[in-house]
Design a protein around this motif. Sequence first.
Motif, mmCIF file in Angstrom:
data_model
loop_
_atom_site.group_PDB
_atom_site.id
_atom_site.type_symbol
_atom_site.label_atom_id
_atom_site.label_comp_id
_atom_site.label_asym_id
_atom_site.label_seq_id
_atom_site.Cartn_x
_atom_site.Cartn_y
_atom_site.Cartn_z
ATOM 1 N N ASN A 169 0.824 -1.203 0.000
ATOM 2 C CA ASN A 169 0.000 0.000 0.000
ATOM 3 C C ASN A 169 0.863 1.261 0.000
ATOM 4 O OD1 ASN A 169 -2.436 -1.392 -0.010
ATOM 5 N ND2 ASN A 169 -2.741 -1.258 2.194
ATOM 6 N N ASP A 170 2.023 1.171 0.630
ATOM 7 C CA ASP A 170 2.940 2.321 0.642
ATOM 8 C C ASP A 170 3.495 2.611 -0.750
ATOM 9 O OD1 ASP A 170 2.591 2.809 3.319
ATOM 10 O OD2 ASP A 170 4.598 2.207 3.934
ATOM 11 N N ILE A 171 3.994 1.594 -1.430
ATOM 12 C CA ILE A 171 4.589 1.859 -2.743
ATOM 13 C C ILE A 171 3.518 2.203 -3.777
ATOM 14 C CG2 ILE A 171 6.576 0.400 -2.190
ATOM 15 C CD1 ILE A 171 5.567 -1.609 -4.252
ATOM 16 N N LEU A 172 2.286 1.762 -3.512
ATOM 17 C CA LEU A 172 1.175 2.137 -4.386
ATOM 18 C C LEU A 172 0.990 3.650 -4.423
ATOM 19 C CD1 LEU A 172 -1.356 1.363 -6.068
ATOM 20 C CD2 LEU A 172 -2.597 1.149 -3.888
ATOM 21 N N CYS A 173 1.323 4.317 -3.341
ATOM 22 C CA CYS A 173 1.139 5.777 -3.273
ATOM 23 C C CYS A 173 1.944 6.510 -4.341
ATOM 24 C CB CYS A 173 1.526 6.297 -1.892
ATOM 25 S SG CYS A 173 0.403 5.748 -0.581
ATOM 26 N N CYS A 174 2.966 5.868 -4.881
ATOM 27 C CA CYS A 174 3.750 6.459 -5.971
ATOM 28 C C CYS A 174 3.217 6.049 -7.343
ATOM 29 C CB CYS A 174 5.214 6.024 -5.861
ATOM 30 S SG CYS A 174 6.011 6.494 -4.323
ATOM 31 N N GLY A 175 2.175 5.210 -7.344
ATOM 32 C CA GLY A 175 1.661 4.684 -8.605
ATOM 33 C C GLY A 175 2.383 3.442 -9.059
ATOM 34 N N ALA A 176 3.131 2.811 -8.152
ATOM 35 C CA ALA A 176 3.940 1.646 -8.520
ATOM 36 C C ALA A 176 3.137 0.355 -8.440
ATOM 37 C CB ALA A 176 5.159 1.541 -7.618
ATOM 38 N N ARG A 177 3.467 -0.577 -9.308
ATOM 39 C CA ARG A 177 2.880 -1.911 -9.327
ATOM 40 C C ARG A 177 3.828 -2.871 -8.597
ATOM 41 N NH1 ARG A 177 -0.913 -4.038 -12.530
ATOM 42 N NH2 ARG A 177 -0.823 -2.194 -13.883
ATOM 43 N N PRO A 178 3.407 -3.489 -7.488
ATOM 44 C CA PRO A 178 4.294 -4.417 -6.774
ATOM 45 C C PRO A 178 4.680 -5.608 -7.654
ATOM 46 C CG PRO A 178 2.396 -3.829 -5.432
ATOM 47 C CD PRO A 178 2.112 -3.329 -6.810
ATOM 48 N N LEU A 179 5.952 -5.966 -7.610
ATOM 49 C CA LEU A 179 6.449 -7.110 -8.371
ATOM 50 C C LEU A 179 6.736 -8.305 -7.461
ATOM 51 C CD1 LEU A 179 8.970 -5.345 -10.786
ATOM 52 C CD2 LEU A 179 6.623 -6.071 -11.289
ATOM 53 N N TYR A 180 7.418 -8.051 -6.363
ATOM 54 C CA TYR A 180 7.751 -9.170 -5.478
ATOM 55 C C TYR A 180 7.897 -8.704 -4.044
ATOM 56 C CZ TYR A 180 12.635 -7.619 -6.215
ATOM 57 O OH TYR A 180 13.793 -6.892 -6.311
ATOM 58 N N PHE A 181 7.864 -9.699 -3.153
ATOM 59 C CA PHE A 181 7.909 -9.462 -1.709
ATOM 60 C C PHE A 181 8.869 -10.464 -1.092
ATOM 61 C CE2 PHE A 181 6.435 -9.906 2.666
ATOM 62 C CZ PHE A 181 6.198 -8.585 3.029
ATOM 63 N N LEU A 182 9.611 -10.027 -0.100
ATOM 64 C CA LEU A 182 10.446 -10.920 0.712
ATOM 65 C C LEU A 182 10.108 -10.700 2.177
ATOM 66 C CD1 LEU A 182 12.396 -10.243 -1.938
ATOM 67 C CD2 LEU A 182 13.969 -11.673 -0.633
ATOM 68 N N ASP A 183 10.077 -11.787 2.940
ATOM 69 C CA ASP A 183 9.700 -11.692 4.349
ATOM 70 C C ASP A 183 10.856 -12.082 5.258
ATOM 71 O OD1 ASP A 183 9.484 -14.629 5.416
ATOM 72 O OD2 ASP A 183 8.474 -14.670 3.477
ATOM 73 N N TYR A 184 10.726 -11.669 6.516
ATOM 74 C CA TYR A 184 11.669 -12.070 7.565
ATOM 75 C C TYR A 184 10.854 -12.463 8.783
ATOM 76 C CZ TYR A 184 15.265 -11.790 11.187
ATOM 77 O OH TYR A 184 16.111 -12.073 12.229
ATOM 78 N N ILE A 185 10.993 -13.711 9.202
ATOM 79 C CA ILE A 185 10.287 -14.223 10.371
ATOM 80 C C ILE A 185 11.323 -14.616 11.413
ATOM 81 C CG2 ILE A 185 8.775 -16.053 11.256
ATOM 82 C CD1 ILE A 185 7.555 -16.243 8.458
#
Length: 368
Positions: free
Chosen positions: A87-103
């Motif tokens: 939702n944060d990067i959407l504010c720039c009009g960006a389309r999310p490509l990938y996500f990495l997590d840390y648990i």
Amino acid sequence: MDYKQAGVDVHEGYRAVEKYKAEVKRTLIPGVLNGIGGFAGMFEVPKGYKEPVMVSGTDGVGTKLDIAFALKKYDTVGIDCVAMCVNDILCCGARPLYFLDYIACGALDSSVAADLVKGIADGCVQSGCALLGGETAEMPGFYDKGKYDIAGFSVGIAEKAHIISGEKISEGDVLIGLASSGVHSNGFSLVRRLVKDLERPFGTSSIGLTLLEPTRIYVKPVLDLLDKLDHCATSAVRGMVHITGGGFYENIPRMFTAADAVRRSQGKAPLCARIRKDSWPVLPIFDELVKLGADADKMFYTFNMGIGFVLALSPDYEARALEFFKERGIAAYSIGKVGVSQAAASGAGASRAKAPAALRQEEAVLFE
């Protein structure tokens, strides 16, 4: 003494990774070049961009996790982790490509970890991005047994000419708010002090499960709107805000930063948001928090109050945008307009850039 006797069960880690694989697989999209298990995830830059700009954001779930631990429900907080980033990067009009997590945890339970990753994968599917990899860290003695922490980051892409910077926002632009699903993932240090009995009935569920309702992800409908408007970012959608920690007062002014810089160079007064408080339904959970002791006058400083995302648009596109969201079953409200700070108009706001942050925020968000 071996590693297991020291508190790290590598075989439980192997079991967790095996359980992750099916979740990761359902997030795969064109561009993913390898699977999990290597030292790095690889993603090919999509074709068709003239001047591609990579946009990234990082966040965690925060102390909302404590609610999940208490209820032993682990399969939704991963959605929150993804939502906070995309939702944060959407504010720039960006389309999310990938996500990495840390648990991270003190003692790994592969079933709990798998539930956490299931939520992360659900969030990736909702936002149309790939779960490209991650890290699971077992740290005995550092985290209490049964406690986990989750963080992550997303990388997206935008055409440079279509980036929504907020620079074009001007007086008279309309503000459209998209409904939140609940408290989302902010303000839980206060929530946890107020809510003592998570099992207490609330609405059609319990108050604990109501608080665990995952953060709404706005990526697909908002990007669809931009596509619908033929990416007229500079003339249609001029700014966007994710209402996260700090509520209205901290987040909405961030949308005006670029426009205010231009206005200062032109000798003009800074912008403000003029919000109509009665223009959308405040969710019952926020009224309940006030009943439990939250300061009613400070709620908009902390919580989303039922609005999770805000778009600043040219008035010419207001009706089209509202109709667009209505057709998709998304609650959207015209919640106000962009104006000029009253303090600035009277001359007192000329030094807003040098004023304390709290003062700038209160001048930049006015409720009517």
